[in-house]
Design an enzyme around this catalytic site. Structure first.
Site, PDB file in Angstrom:
ATOM      1  N   LYS A 148       1.137   4.158  -3.016  1.00  0.00           N
ATOM      2  CA  LYS A 148       0.794   5.555  -2.814  1.00  0.00           C
ATOM      3  C   LYS A 148       1.988   6.477  -3.038  1.00  0.00           C
ATOM      4  CE  LYS A 148      -3.539   4.888  -1.839  1.00  0.00           C
ATOM      5  NZ  LYS A 148      -4.603   5.327  -2.773  1.00  0.00           N
TER       6      LYS A 148
ATOM      7  N   TYR B 178       0.839  -1.199   0.000  1.00  0.00           N
ATOM      8  CA  TYR B 178       0.000   0.000   0.000  1.00  0.00           C
ATOM      9  C   TYR B 178       0.876   1.252   0.000  1.00  0.00           C
ATOM     10  CZ  TYR B 178      -3.764   3.178   1.431  1.00  0.00           C
ATOM     11  OH  TYR B 178      -4.678   4.205   1.488  1.00  0.00           O
TER      12      TYR B 178
END
Length: 241
Positions: free
Chosen positions: A150, A146
């Protein structure tokens, strides 16, 4: 911020921040085109705000391109679609990596690409906001892929800001703190895990989805017409201390 006469495409519009964005942009006059995976979410959103809908699994590159073609031309794009697979650095799997990077990064790059191509063909102009995360700036356990997705989207957004800028297309990111959505609940529902994070926020709370949506609307508006390539934290001061 009146968006009457403008069209905005919103990915991940069925839930969380994406849904909050859809409600807010519609309330401010925009024509919303909602893209998400779950048809029931699209149906309920369409009943609520009268938006156009496109059902698509953005984990597929081909489906993402097809969804953007179906969505048609637009003036603005909000990339809110995202998933998380809670795996540590020791336990990362290829399946988890592919799932997270496919939706959080590849799909966002494809939607930006297709949006920008259409805007250039239409004569230029337009604005994109990609939703990233403070997880791209600080290390959180079990957020390996994750965080990579990002941080990668922020880096790519700076490149797109440079390359799309001559065509009048702005590209910015919003990096929220933990926002009270269904996705966040999975990762932060344990008080033992959540409380140490909570106290690191000068505002002493996590964000609401509507608060993130309001910042996104500002960045899409002409009030931010000189902003591009920026990453704006919506984090209650978390990154400042």
């Amino acid at each position: 911020m009146d968006f009457t006469g403008k069209t905005v495409i919103i990915t991940g519009a069925g839930k969380g921040i994406g849904r909050a964005c859809a409600r807010l942009m519609a309330a401010r006059g925009a024509d919303v085109v909602a893209i998400t995976r779950t048809q029931a979410d699209l149906d309920s959103l369409a009943s609520e705000i009268g938006c156009a809908t496109v059902q698509a699994d953005l984990g597929s590159a081909a489906a993402t391109r097809a969804a953007m073609a179906k969505a048609g031309p637009a003036d603005m794009l909000i990339n809110s679609a995202g998933i998380n697979v809670l795996e540590s650095s020791f336990d990362m799997t290829e399946a988890g990596f592919d799932a997270v990077m496919g939706i959080n990064l590849r799909a966002a790059l494809i939607t930006c690409q297709e949006f920008a191509r259409a805007r250039v063909e239409a004569g230029g102009g337009g604005a994109i906001v990609n939703i990233t995360s403070i997880a791209g700036h600080r290390g959180f356990t079990e957020h390996l892929c994750y965080a990579a997705s990002k941080a990668g989207l922020e880096g790519a957004s700076r490149v797109m800001a440079k390359e799309f800028g001559p065509h009048g297309i702005r590209v910015n990111c919003v990096a929220p703190t933990i926002t009270l959505t269904e996705l966040a609940a999975e990762a932060w529902s344990d008080p033992v895990k959540a409380q140490p994070m909570m106290v690191r926020h000068p505002m002493e709370r996590f964000a609401e989805a509507d608060e993130v949506a309001e910042t996104i609307a500002m960045m899409l508006s002409d009030d931010a017409k000189m902003m591009t390539g920026a990453v704006v934290p919506v984090d209650g001061g978390f990154l400042a201390v």
